[in-house]
Each structure stands twice: as structure tokens, then as C-alpha cells.
Design an enzyme around this catalytic site. Structure first.
Site, short mmCIF file in Angstrom:
data_model
loop_
_atom_site.label_atom_id
_atom_site.label_comp_id
_atom_site.label_asym_id
_atom_site.label_seq_id
_atom_site.Cartn_x
_atom_site.Cartn_y
_atom_site.Cartn_z
N ASP A 1 0.90 -1.24 0.05
CA ASP A 1 -0.23 0.08 0.29
C ASP A 1 0.84 1.28 0.08
O ASP A 1 2.12 1.27 -0.08
CB ASP A 1 -0.94 -0.03 1.23
N MET B 1 -2.91 8.86 12.00
CA MET B 1 -4.11 8.91 10.93
C MET B 1 -4.98 10.10 11.85
O MET B 1 -6.24 10.01 11.83
CB MET B 1 -4.96 7.63 10.98
N LYS C 1 -4.74 3.61 -1.33
CA LYS C 1 -4.36 4.89 -1.59
C LYS C 1 -4.22 5.87 -0.25
O LYS C 1 -3.78 5.32 0.67
CB LYS C 1 -5.59 5.27 -2.59
N1 SAH Z 1 2.00 0.45 10.38
C1 SAH Z 1 2.02 1.86 10.35
C2 SAH Z 1 0.93 2.58 10.60
C3 SAH Z 1 0.04 2.63 9.81
S1 SAH Z 1 -1.46 3.86 10.06
C4 SAH Z 1 3.31 2.38 10.95
O1 SAH Z 1 3.84 1.00 12.02
O2 SAH Z 1 3.98 3.22 11.09
C5 SAH Z 1 -1.14 5.12 8.86
C6 SAH Z 1 -0.59 6.38 9.72
O3 SAH Z 1 0.77 6.17 10.25
C7 SAH Z 1 -0.63 7.54 8.87
O4 SAH Z 1 -1.84 8.20 8.74
C8 SAH Z 1 0.20 8.52 9.62
O5 SAH Z 1 -0.29 9.09 10.89
C9 SAH Z 1 1.34 7.45 9.94
N2 SAH Z 1 2.45 7.26 9.12
C10 SAH Z 1 2.99 6.26 8.82
N3 SAH Z 1 4.04 6.53 7.93
C11 SAH Z 1 4.39 7.84 8.16
C12 SAH Z 1 5.53 8.47 7.64
N4 SAH Z 1 6.38 8.17 7.02
N5 SAH Z 1 5.27 9.87 7.90
C13 SAH Z 1 4.22 10.26 8.97
N6 SAH Z 1 3.20 9.64 9.39
C14 SAH Z 1 3.26 8.36 9.05
#
Ligand code: SAH
Length: 505
Positions: free
Chosen positions: A35, A173, A57
Site C-alpha cells: 500500500d 491517522m 491509496k
Molecule cells: N503500520 C504503520 C502505521 C499505519 S497507520 C506504522 O507502523 O508506522 C497510517 C498512519 O501512520 C498515517 O496516517 C500516519 O499518521 C502514520 N505514518 C506512517 N508512516 C508515516 C510517515 N512516513 N510519516 C508520517 N506519518 C506516517
């Protein structure tokens, strides 16, 4: 036979922040389901016939509903395939990895989970914010800001507890619900002056960090047009950013640099730009086509002992020559009394990797430099072999032929990869580009043939970086202006030309 599913954490975005195990899974996958938060450059590591399925997306706009994703993964595994489910960050941190794993277990499908660096930890780190610190926070809390449609989660969130615990709060999120997040925290007693940071696209070249306070957080986010993916950090650790922000200080941070070399040759330039915080954008203008069934090369190898020198002037020339040597059942020992010359440090490096220390590597990495070194030592009894590209420059052959016998063998050809025209035009019209690099005359010519002379004006806003005088001359012949020329004809020097400029400004 059933396949196997690997739920792989791709890390927060920086290409090198994936585990060795995760990369290993990508390399052996038959199918990769990914994704938008997983860095898509990992797909380049996959097998040639690997199937790629994009299922995500923006956070609220999934390409495929979760049930369909679960089904898809299970079905591919039931067909006997090795499936990698590649997720941003860690699969079990708000990645719905738990649900996917449950289904796999229910269906008796073999699976493994490979943890990843989660964004609330790795992303904060690159923003210069340690999630805990003895003087600031002795716990941290990672919270979803994206309530379930059935409303269960928001009710689950204990705002009073969050407002009163002293640890760092990180909301994922959360942008769409920022207003209620900050209001709830203040209402339940959190100091309205508590520092807040918004970290968008953390660990990537386009990372953006904006700071605020709990009180004005919403206002600032609107003004700065903050969009997902963003981490919302609440706590005094945010203040450490002023001191600890190592990532955004990298010399090429935030710079978009077009690299025009063939895919095979560009890797070291791309890697260096990445390491220095920049964003390399590759346009593969040429592809290397090896001359197949090269009888001429075979004949010269059979009588290789008749030669006293071999000259290599590119990585490709080295690789093709030695591959043929090995294919014919020889190894480097047959070259024991032949002097090996390399034009360019990179060429020398590839010769070394074949077990030979080149005898002559001219200080000036061009054919003229090699001629200077050879002209007083070769005599009429010498025989020189030059395996190289078709249409290479005549200089060295002409000059050395005045002194002794020289044999050129064409081993490959650089041809224009015309399938890339649209992609190339699309890339150079992106307004955010800063630099375009040319590392040889032939790439200039090939690039321009590829995009068409009628599109040359599209380069007007770009700063053109040339690797040396010969390349510069070619660029100027097309009526373009070179912005900077590197001091030495090496990739390192070319990078230095860009970063020095940034320091000066
Ligand atoms: N599994 C992921 C989180 C998924 S939920 C993890 O462990 O990081 C998706 C949310 O993660 C996004 O809406 C944002 O809030 C955050 N996120 C993930 N990668 C990010 C990044 N590179 N920069 C900023 N926010 C990020």
C-alpha cells in the site's frame, strides 16, 4: 501445496530502514501486495516475474476493502505462491496486520510476521524528536486518531487518562480529527501550551515538520495545509528537535535530482544522493546491449598471451570481458603477465573485484590521461587490446596506433531506450526538480535524442550539473547552459559540486 505469506514491515519510508529479513522476503516473493506508505522502490528488488498488487491509496480511500485484501492474500497463498504483504512501518501497529494474520491462521495458511520500524518511533527520530527522554517523558502512547465507522474506538479512548499521563502522545491517522483531539486533551486538563509537532512523510526526502502548541495546533495545521500521512506528537520532547535534528541538516535534504544514466551504471550516484538526504530521480536514457556470440572476443581471448596491455574504460567493458573469460573456462591467471589499465576509479574497482589490481589508473580519468601515462612506456613490440563500446571516442586508438599494434573489440553497444520517452518528459516537467546530472557526453546526446530537441526548452529551469569538460562541451553544443561542472570526472566530485553550491548559498 500451500504457499506462504510474509507480513512484512517496510519501515517508515527511508529506503534503508527495512530489516534484512524483510528484504530477503521481497527478493523471493511471487506476489507482493503493497500500500501507499511502503516505499515502492523496494519493488525493484523483486524477482523479474513477481506480481505487484497495489491495494492502498489515501487512508480513507482504500483501493480495495480490507476483506478483499485478506481474501486476495489467502487465495494467492492457496495457489502455492510466496506472498509478501508489504506494509508501511510495522504490520501490527495500526496496519490491520493482526486481522490478516488471523484469517491466514483460520484457513491453515503458513505465515510469518517480519516487524518493521514503526513511524511513531522511527519517524519521530528523523524529525529530531526522541520519543522518551529522562528529562521529558518516561512513557509514550501511540493512539489512532481515525475512529472506526462504528464509533467504537473514540469511545475507547480515555481522554482523561491521556491528558494526565506525563508521557509523549503520538496520534496516527489523526489529521482529519485534529480539532477534537486537541479540544479533548485541553478539556481534560492538558496544558494548552504543551508543544505539538506535525511530522509529514517522515524519513523521506520530502519530510516536513511543523511545530505548534496544543492550543493553536488546529489553526496551524490548516494554515500550513498539513495532510496525511502525518504523525501528531504532543509533549515537551518536541522541543529537543532544535538540537537533535540531524536528518534535515543533510547537505542534499529536500533536493530533487534527476540522474540520467543507464540503470546499470547509475546505482552509485543514486545511492550517494540518497545517503545525503536528497531524492534521486532516475531517467534511464540508455540501455546496454551486449554483443551476443562474440566470436571476435573469443578469438582474442584464445590468444590473449600475445597481448602486453589491456585497456578498460568502463564497468561494462570489464564485466563483459571477464564473464567471457570465465565462460571459456579461464580465470584471471591467464592475464598474469599483461598490464591492465583502467580509465576511471569505478572501472578500477570492478577490475579489482575480478581479482586483479590494475597496473595503470591515470590521475585524469579520461582517455587523454591514459595516453599521457602510456606514451613513453609502450614501444613497437607491444600489443594492446581494447574491448569496449561501439562508437566510443577514437582518440586513444588513433594515438596509441602511432606507437604499436592496437586491437579494438566491440563488446557492447549503448542504445537509446525509447520506451522511456513519455516517462522522461513527465519527469522533467515536474516543477519541483532542482538539478539534472549528466555523467558523460553520450548520456547528454542520448537524453536529448530520447526527449526530442523540440523539448529542450523544458530543461531551462533546471540547474545542469556536468561531470567534466567534455560533457560540458556537448551540453553547450545543444545550446544549454551548464550550471556547475565537477572538479574531477568522478561521481563523488559531481556530488560535491552540488553540495558545495548549497553550502555557499
Ligand atoms: N503500520 C504503520 C502505521 C499505519 S497507520 C506504522 O507502523 O508506522 C497510517 C498512519 O501512520 C498515517 O496516517 C500516519 O499518521 C502514520 N505514518 C506512517 N508512516 C508515516 C510517515 N512516513 N510519516 C508520517 N506519518 C506516517
Amino acid at each position: 501445496m500451500n504457499g506462504k505469506v510474509y507480513l512484512v514491515g517496510a519501515g517508515p519510508g527511508d529506503y534503508k530502514l527495512i530489516t534484512l529479513k524483510g528484504l530477503e522476503c521481497i527478493r523471493k516473493a511471487d506476489v507482493i501486495v503493497y500500500d501507499r506508505l511502503a516505499n515502492i522502490n523496494y519493488l525493484k528488488e523483486a524477482k523479474e516475474d513477481c506480481e505487484f498488487i497495489n491495494v492502498g491509496k489515501a487512508s480513507s480511500n482504500h483501493l480495495l476493502p480490507q476483506d478483499d485484501i485478506n481474501r486476495l492474500i489467502a487465495d494467492r497463498a492457496l495457489e502455492g505462491k510466496v506472498v509478501v504483504r508489504l506494509k508501511g512501518g510495522d504490520p501490527y501497529v495500526f496496519g490491520r496486520g493482526g486481522e490478516e494474520a488471523e484469517l491466514l491462521r483460520d484457513e491453515g495458511i503458513d505465515f510469518e510476521v517480519i516487524p518493521g520500524i514503526t513511524s511513531p518511533i522511527g519517524g519521530l527520530c528523523y524529525a529530531g524528536i526522541p520519543i522518551t527522554h529522562r528529562d521529558h517523558a518516561s512513557s509514550f502512547h501511540v493512539i489512532t486518531g481515525h475512529p472506526r465507522k462504528d464509533g467504537k474506538e473514540t469511545k475507547e479512548i480515555n481522554w482523561n487518562a491521556l491528558a494526565n499521563v506525563k508521557g509523549t502522545l503520538v496520534f496516527l491517522m489523526g489529521i482529519a480529527n485534529l480539532k477534537s483531539i486537541s479540544e479533548n486533551l485541553i478539556k481534560e486538563g492538558k496544558d494548552k501550551n504543551t508543544p505539538v509537532a506535525f511530522v509529514s512523510w517522515a524519513t523521506r526526502y520530502n519530510q516536513k515538520v511543523i511545530t505548534a502548541t496544543l492550543e493553536n495546533a488546529y489553526e496551524v495545521a490548516i494554515k500550513e495545509e498539513i495532510k496525511p500521512p502525518t504523525l501528531i506528537v504532543v509533549g515537551s520532547v518536541v522541543n529537543l528537535r532544535d538540537k537533535l535534528n540531524f536528518f534535515e541538516e543533510k547537505p542534499l535534504f529536500g533536493k530533487n535530482i534527476v540522474v540520467t544514466r543507464s540503470r546499470i551504471q547509475s546505482s552509485s550516484l543514486v545511492e550517494k544522493i540518497n545517503d545525503m538526504g536528497g531524492n534521486p530521480i532516475e531517467i534511464p536514457t540508455i540501455k546496454i546491449e551486449k554483443i551476443e556470440n562474440n566470436i571476435e572476443l573469443e578469438n582474442e581471448i584464445k590468444q590473449i598471451q600475445a597481448y602486453s596491455y589491456i585497456i578498460f574504460s568502463s564497468k561494462n567493458a570489464v564485466e563483459i570481458f571477464f564473464d567471457k573469460l570465465n565462460e571459456m573456462g579461464y580465470d584471471c591467471r591467464v592475464l598474469y603477465n599483461i598490464k591492465i589499465c583502467a580509465v576511471g576509479l569505478e572501472t578500477a574497482k570492478y577490475i579489482k573485484s575480478r581479482g586483479i589490481n590494475p597496473d595503470i589508473v591515470p590521475k585524469k580519468y579520461v582517455a587523454e590521461g591514459l595516453y599521457e601515462e602510456l606514451k613513453d612506456i609502450v614501444n613497437e613490440n607491444d600489443r594492446i587490446l581494447i574491448p569496449r563500446a561501439k562508437n566510443a571516442r577514437d582518440f586513444i586508438i588513433n594515438k596509441l596506433s602511432e606507437k604499436c599494434s592496437v586491437k579494438e573489440v566491440i563488446t557492447y553497444e549503448s542504445v537509446i531506450d525509447s520506451s522511456k520517452k513519455d516517462e522522461a518528459l513527465k519527469i522533467i516537467q515536474n516543477e519541483e526538480l532542482d538539478y539534472i546530472t549528466f555523467a558523460s557526453s553520450s548520456t547528454v546526446k542520448n537524453f536529448i535524442t530520447l526527449i526530442g530537441e523540440e523539448n529542450l526548452n523544458k530543461l531551462n529551469d533546471l540547474k545542469i550539473i556536468s561531470i567534466g569538460p567534455i560533457t560540458t562541451k556537448t551540453i553547450e553544443e545543444f545550446g544549454l547552459k551548464v550550471y556547475r561542472e565537477s572538479e574531477e570526472a568522478t561521481i563523488d566530485s559531481m556530488i560535491a559540486a552540488i553540495s558545495q553550491e548549497l553550502v555557499l548559498n
